[in-house]
Design an enzyme around this catalytic site. Sequence first.
Site, mmCIF file in Angstrom:
data_model
loop_
_atom_site.group_PDB
_atom_site.id
_atom_site.type_symbol
_atom_site.label_atom_id
_atom_site.label_comp_id
_atom_site.label_asym_id
_atom_site.label_seq_id
_atom_site.Cartn_x
_atom_site.Cartn_y
_atom_site.Cartn_z
ATOM 1 N N GLU A 270 23.753 -81.893 101.980
ATOM 2 C CA GLU A 270 24.913 -82.397 101.240
ATOM 3 C C GLU A 270 25.643 -81.333 100.405
ATOM 4 O O GLU A 270 25.823 -81.493 99.196
ATOM 5 C CB GLU A 270 24.480 -83.582 100.348
ATOM 6 C CG GLU A 270 23.847 -84.704 101.162
ATOM 7 C CD GLU A 270 23.278 -85.841 100.313
ATOM 8 O OE1 GLU A 270 23.421 -85.825 99.084
ATOM 9 O OE2 GLU A 270 22.676 -86.753 100.909
ATOM 10 N N ASP B 156 21.544 -96.028 108.749
ATOM 11 C CA ASP B 156 21.404 -97.437 108.380
ATOM 12 C C ASP B 156 22.796 -98.025 108.228
ATOM 13 O O ASP B 156 23.765 -97.297 108.044
ATOM 14 C CB ASP B 156 20.522 -97.667 107.137
ATOM 15 C CG ASP B 156 20.884 -96.832 105.925
ATOM 16 O OD1 ASP B 156 22.063 -96.461 105.765
ATOM 17 O OD2 ASP B 156 19.973 -96.556 105.112
ATOM 18 N N ASN C 163 22.675 -80.798 106.690
ATOM 19 C CA ASN C 163 22.705 -82.252 106.821
ATOM 20 C C ASN C 163 23.682 -82.820 105.794
ATOM 21 O O ASN C 163 23.682 -82.402 104.637
ATOM 22 C CB ASN C 163 21.269 -82.740 106.533
ATOM 23 C CG ASN C 163 21.010 -84.200 106.813
ATOM 24 O OD1 ASN C 163 21.351 -84.691 107.885
ATOM 25 N ND2 ASN C 163 20.408 -84.899 105.851
ATOM 26 N N GLU D 181 19.838 -90.149 109.357
ATOM 27 C CA GLU D 181 19.475 -91.126 108.313
ATOM 28 C C GLU D 181 20.170 -92.470 108.538
ATOM 29 O O GLU D 181 20.606 -93.123 107.585
ATOM 30 C CB GLU D 181 19.853 -90.587 106.920
ATOM 31 C CG GLU D 181 19.277 -89.223 106.598
ATOM 32 C CD GLU D 181 19.566 -88.764 105.167
ATOM 33 O OE1 GLU D 181 20.041 -89.562 104.339
ATOM 34 O OE2 GLU D 181 19.307 -87.567 104.887
ATOM 35 N N HIS E 230 24.986 -93.175 107.007
ATOM 36 C CA HIS E 230 24.794 -94.342 106.138
ATOM 37 C C HIS E 230 26.087 -95.151 106.190
ATOM 38 O O HIS E 230 27.066 -94.822 105.510
ATOM 39 C CB HIS E 230 24.486 -93.900 104.707
ATOM 40 C CG HIS E 230 23.171 -93.194 104.580
ATOM 41 N ND1 HIS E 230 21.964 -93.834 104.789
ATOM 42 C CD2 HIS E 230 22.862 -91.912 104.278
ATOM 43 C CE1 HIS E 230 20.975 -92.965 104.613
ATOM 44 N NE2 HIS E 230 21.493 -91.788 104.311
#
Length: 317
Positions: free
Chosen positions: A132, A239, A173, A237, A209
């Site tokens: 990030e 979701d 990432n 990651e 996300h």
Amino acid sequence: TAGLNTLAKAAGKLYFGSATDNPELSDSAYVKILSNAKEFGQITPGNSMKWDATEPTRGTFTFTNGDVIANLAKTNGQLLRGHNCVWHNQLPSWVSSGSFTAADLTTVIQNHCSTVVGHYKGQVYSWDVVNEPFNDDGTWRSDVFYNTLNTTYVSIALQAARAADPNAKLYINDYNIENSGAKATAMLNLVKQLIADGVPIDGVGFQCHFIVGSVPTSFQTVLEQFTALGLEVAITELDIRMTLPETDALLAQQAKDYQSVVQACMNVEKCVGITIWDYTDKYSWVPSTFSGQGAACPWDSNLAIKPAYNGIVAALS
Ligand code: G3I
């Protein structure tokens, strides 16, 4: 069914995986599904390899919890993604509020990355070396690393990681880089520059996300912009959260959304794998961060599969 990892591998991917975290490992029903290599061929520690967990005071390293996850992967025959070396969040205060000269912080980063990556040498498929680095508008995040070292902290961390485990794939990432826009462009420009400078970089992780009903539409195009540079990419990651309560309509839309996101990775040869940010709503990070939202995972809080699971199966098949 055959299981998500079995299907992913049959389709040419390296893995389908899940994040996990140490406190959950006392839940035997949870561990049983997590450890089923037909469903999950890869795991990522959600917290226990982060800086606050591994180097809480300067020069003192603790790998107890990280080792539990690494050993679980080994026992289960699963790949491991290391997460992460350098991130603005979950830093011990000696780093986040330290006042460092550039030379001192360089040593701190080198020592942290080489010790952590070196500890897991030979056990990790890929490392999120830098996590990030960008704000949503594509500017660099103002943290101790950028404020002290400008952008050079990225290459410092990558070079230390490469030296510590030459066989681990080194990733940067981030989130909100899945659609075309300023942040995706900033990441593209960063990795182009790293490649031009000969800095070791193997892949870019797309956290994914997402929100039900608004998954990105240009995801595959963005993935292809990165793989065109010779890099691999991964969904790291995933979701897809909703505003609660869950309804049949929301769960059906969520299934479609999971399918379309996974399909984008399927359509890109060098998209190597997909990781969900824990497989069950029972242990999702979402409700504690976004009040009133949740139900983001493919398994519900009773560890039963949801329509989302079948959406993933449809894309993998
Ligand atoms: O370690 C303390 C513990 O001592 C204390 O008793 C407990 C009380 O709440 O908190 C514990 O810290 C929590 C930590 O997870 C470990 O469980 C933090 O409050 C909590 O905020 C932290 O959340 C993690 C979050 O990163 C922090 O940013 C989530 O579990 C983790 O899933 C999440 O993962 C991130 C990725 O690393 C990067 N991308 C986004 C993703 C979701 O936020």
